[in-house]
Scaffold this motif. Structure first.
Motif, short mmCIF file in Angstrom:
data_model
loop_
_atom_site.label_atom_id
_atom_site.label_comp_id
_atom_site.label_asym_id
_atom_site.label_seq_id
_atom_site.Cartn_x
_atom_site.Cartn_y
_atom_site.Cartn_z
N GLU A 285 0.96 -1.07 0.00
CA GLU A 285 -0.04 -0.08 0.05
C GLU A 285 0.82 1.10 0.05
OE1 GLU A 285 -1.37 1.85 3.56
OE2 GLU A 285 0.86 1.70 3.80
N GLU B 30 -2.39 -12.08 -2.23
CA GLU B 30 -3.94 -12.72 -1.99
C GLU B 30 -4.23 -13.69 -2.80
OE1 GLU B 30 -6.56 -9.80 -0.04
OE2 GLU B 30 -5.56 -8.27 -1.39
N GLY C 275 -11.35 -8.70 -9.45
CA GLY C 275 -11.40 -7.61 -8.52
C GLY C 275 -10.27 -7.48 -7.55
N PHE D 48 -1.72 -5.04 -8.25
CA PHE D 48 -2.93 -4.27 -8.33
C PHE D 48 -2.46 -2.70 -8.20
CE2 PHE D 48 -3.77 -2.78 -4.15
CZ PHE D 48 -3.22 -3.66 -3.27
N VAL E 105 -4.33 9.19 -1.87
CA VAL E 105 -4.29 10.58 -1.40
C VAL E 105 -3.87 10.80 0.23
CG1 VAL E 105 -5.66 12.56 -0.71
CG2 VAL E 105 -5.60 12.04 -3.11
N GLU E 106 -2.81 11.49 0.25
CA GLU E 106 -2.46 11.65 1.83
C GLU E 106 -2.44 13.17 2.22
OE1 GLU E 106 -2.49 8.49 3.30
OE2 GLU E 106 -1.76 7.51 1.74
N ARG F 173 -11.94 -1.08 8.90
CA ARG F 173 -10.69 -1.11 8.09
C ARG F 173 -9.65 -2.28 8.43
NH1 ARG F 173 -10.54 0.18 3.83
NH2 ARG F 173 -8.58 1.51 3.84
N LEU G 98 -6.33 -2.19 8.49
CA LEU G 98 -5.10 -1.58 8.74
C LEU G 98 -5.14 -0.89 9.86
CD1 LEU G 98 -4.72 -0.06 5.04
CD2 LEU G 98 -3.67 -2.22 5.79
N TYR H 66 -3.48 1.46 11.24
CA TYR H 66 -3.05 3.14 11.85
C TYR H 66 -4.40 4.00 11.94
CZ TYR H 66 -2.62 2.84 6.50
OH TYR H 66 -2.74 2.65 5.01
N TYR H 67 -5.39 3.59 11.65
CA TYR H 67 -6.50 4.35 11.61
C TYR H 67 -6.99 4.78 13.09
CZ TYR H 67 -6.91 3.26 6.79
OH TYR H 67 -6.61 3.11 5.46
N GLY I 286 -11.08 3.05 0.06
CA GLY I 286 -11.21 2.96 1.38
C GLY I 286 -9.94 3.90 1.94
N GLY J 151 -9.14 6.68 5.77
CA GLY J 151 -9.37 7.17 7.02
C GLY J 151 -8.30 8.22 7.55
N GLY K 218 -6.21 10.02 4.62
CA GLY K 218 -5.80 9.71 3.13
C GLY K 218 -6.85 8.60 2.74
N PHE K 219 -6.63 8.02 1.66
CA PHE K 219 -7.85 7.36 1.03
C PHE K 219 -6.84 6.51 -0.18
CE2 PHE K 219 -9.09 10.81 -1.58
CZ PHE K 219 -8.95 10.26 -2.64
N ARG L 135 -10.62 -2.26 -9.83
CA ARG L 135 -12.12 -2.22 -9.75
C ARG L 135 -12.85 -0.93 -10.44
NH1 ARG L 135 -11.67 -4.22 -3.36
NH2 ARG L 135 -10.24 -5.81 -3.67
P1 HAM Z 1 -6.79 -0.40 1.51
O1 HAM Z 1 -8.30 -0.73 1.98
O2 HAM Z 1 -6.17 -1.86 1.97
O3 HAM Z 1 -6.51 0.69 1.86
O4 HAM Z 1 -6.92 -0.40 -0.15
C1 HAM Z 1 -7.50 0.53 -0.76
C2 HAM Z 1 -8.32 0.04 -2.03
O5 HAM Z 1 -7.24 -0.69 -2.85
C3 HAM Z 1 -9.37 -1.14 -1.89
O6 HAM Z 1 -10.56 -0.47 -1.58
C4 HAM Z 1 -9.28 -1.59 -3.10
O7 HAM Z 1 -9.99 -0.93 -4.03
C5 HAM Z 1 -7.88 -1.76 -3.59
N1 HAM Z 1 -7.13 -3.02 -3.30
C6 HAM Z 1 -6.77 -3.36 -2.35
N2 HAM Z 1 -6.36 -4.66 -2.11
C7 HAM Z 1 -6.39 -5.05 -3.60
C8 HAM Z 1 -6.33 -6.37 -4.29
N3 HAM Z 1 -5.54 -7.31 -3.83
N4 HAM Z 1 -6.64 -6.18 -5.71
C9 HAM Z 1 -7.08 -5.25 -6.22
N5 HAM Z 1 -7.58 -3.87 -5.61
C10 HAM Z 1 -7.19 -3.88 -4.17
C11 HAM Z 1 -5.05 1.20 1.87
O8 HAM Z 1 -4.22 0.48 1.03
C12 HAM Z 1 -4.76 2.41 2.42
N6 HAM Z 1 -3.44 2.83 2.18
C13 HAM Z 1 -5.75 3.45 2.02
C14 HAM Z 1 -5.40 4.77 2.92
C15 HAM Z 1 -4.62 5.84 2.49
N7 HAM Z 1 -5.62 5.02 4.09
C16 HAM Z 1 -5.11 6.64 4.37
N8 HAM Z 1 -4.48 6.84 3.19
#
Ligand code: HAM
Length: 423
Positions: free
Chosen positions: A82, A114, A119, A124, A129-130, A258, A260, A262-263, A283, A285, A303-304, A310
């Motif tokens: 991530e 995974e 999807g 991927f 955004v942060e 969620r 992870l 860190y939220y 996703g 927070g 961020g998100f 997808r």
């Molecule tokens: P996350 O929910 O793990 O959050 O991933 C964000 C998005 O990445 C998911 O909602 C999904 O759309 C996509 N995603 C995750 N895993 C996969 C996968 N194996 N294949 C396809 N798409 C995937 C984060 O990664 C956090 N860093 C978001 C964040 C940023 N929170 C704060 N700042």
């Protein structure tokens, strides 16, 4: 024939027929982020493993099961699963945060081991955004409003909905955890081995369970929102009233925690029912403790990230009005002595004068008939034709490949104006 080598499972190629849609989606993302004055950052794909372990949390699925980790001499490294951890690392390392607000974005590949399905992939792509240095709920609202605008630009706004929750401070969460574990102790009979393990290691993740019987039980479980500290409660109330005032609809989902660690405070997900099991398209927070946890001076963060695969699937599913760009506008057909050089010169002249047009030079021999077949197949609107007599007379034959207009003989000095008038 030699044995072929296939791509790694869960790691996809993007075909030339698919890349225009990817480019269009990425262009919308860039445009919306520019219109909110966010700046792009680019981080390495590989970081020290310890960064992710510390930021995301040892007992999360991502860290405990899904990371691609390897040794590089004495260093243990990981392909980034991530973008938040790397972005925070970079912001601390380069002093982007101190006495400064930062609104940053990034786009690129992420890696998680995974089980692949529609999807869900092992490589991927995310656009993320942060934002650093802003504690007010205004920025939580801005991020949500920004994503809502993007859904409209992508034509998917009727197919996504917003789930919102606040998970409060660390302390509030610890109190809630105790209450949840006490409640769930009596229902262990319904739990799989994995869920029982979660009950000990990371009980809040049980709220995400797909087990229908457990889901039913959870309806009567203590609610995280009832355990919030006053500050988080007030923050959440302000966020909700901003979203109400601006007309963004949401559902408060007290089970949303969620995956992870860190939220804190606000967490949110945009979900769709159009993609089957992998319905979360975005996703994110707040993570007000993360900068300090990674060794920086305390600074709030939020961020998100959205999953581009997808979004591509969803746009393909529900938006039939994507402006499709032609891969070729003009196809250059030529045969005979002296025509190769003339064709190169003409193609370069068109590209210099009309850089927005896509010009393809035939570049392999063949009869005029064969070349026109290729030109037709390319989808080009015009063929520019050079034979020996055109080169000698300084002329170009322009053929309209989609019919309607007769073939024209145009003087070479007029050809740019002629082409320009056709597009
Ligand atoms: P996350 O929910 O793990 O959050 O991933 C964000 C998005 O990445 C998911 O909602 C999904 O759309 C996509 N995603 C995750 N895993 C996969 C996968 N194996 N294949 C396809 N798409 C995937 C984060 O990664 C956090 N860093 C978001 C964040 C940023 N929170 C704060 N700042």
């Amino acid at each position: 024939m030699a044995k072929t080598i296939q791509a790694i499972r869960g790691m996809n190629d993007c075909a030339p027929t698919e890349s225009p849609l990817w480019q269009w989606i990425e262009a919308q993302v860039r445009q919306v982020l520019a219109s909110y004055s966010y700046s792009e950052v680019r981080m390495p794909l590989v970081e020290n493993t310890a960064l992710f372990t510390r930021a995301i949390g040892e007992v999360t699925d991502v860290v405990s099961k899904e990371m691609y980790t390897f040794w590089d001499n004495e260093e243990q490294l990981t392909l980034r699963p991530e973008g938040t951890a790397g972005c925070v690392r970079a912001a601390i390392e380069h002093g982007w945060i101190y006495n400064n607000e930062q609104r940053l974005w990034y786009m690129g590949p992420m890696f998680r081991h995974e089980r692949p399905q529609k999807g869900r992939y092992r490589q991927f792509h995310q656009a993320g955004v942060e934002v650093f240095g802003i504690a007010n709920p205004e920025i939580d609202a801005e991020l949500i409003i920004l994503t809502a605008r993007l859904w409209k630009m992508l034509g998917i706004e009727k197919h996504v909905s917003l789930q919102l929750n606040s998970i409060g401070s660390l302390e509030a969460r610890a109190n809630y955890r105790t209450a949840l574990v006490a409640f769930l102790q009596n229902h262990q009979g319904l739990m799989s081995e994995e869920e029982k393990e979660r009950l000990v290691k990371n009980p809040l993740r049980i709220l995400d369970t797909k087990n229908p019987e457990l889901q039913k039980v959870l309806d009567d479980a203590p609610k995280l929102l009832d355990y919030l500290d006053d500050e988080s409660r007030e923050h959440f109330a302000q966020l909700c009233s901003l979203l109400d005032a601006i007309g963004i609809q949401y559902e408060i989902n007290s089970k949303l925690v969620r995956g992870l660690d860190y939220y804190n405070k606000t967490v949110f997900e945009w979900v769709t029912t159009a993609l089957g099991a992998q319905g979360t398209v975005c996703g994110g927070g707040r993570y007000d403790g993360l900068v300090e946890q990674l060794g920086g001076h305390a600074s709030p963060g939020i961020g998100f990230a959205m999953g581009l695969e997808r979004l591509v699937l969803l746009v393909q599913e529900v938006n039939q009005n994507i402006p499709v760009e032609r891969a070729v506008d003009i196809y250059l057909v030529y045969q005979g002595e002296g025509t190769t050089l003339a064709a190169f010169q003409l193609a370069e002249k068109v590209r210099s004068a009309l850089p927005h047009l896509r010009v393809m030079l035939h570049a392999s021999s063949g009869s005029f008939k064969k070349q026109f077949k290729r030109a037709d197949k390319s989808g080009a609107a015009l063929a520019l034709v050079l034979g020996e007599s055109e080169v000698q007379n300084n002329q170009v034959v322009v053929k309209h490949l989609h019919g309607g207009v007769d073939q024209q003989v145009v003087d070479a000095t007029q050809v740019i104006d002629y082409i320009q008038a056709q597009f």
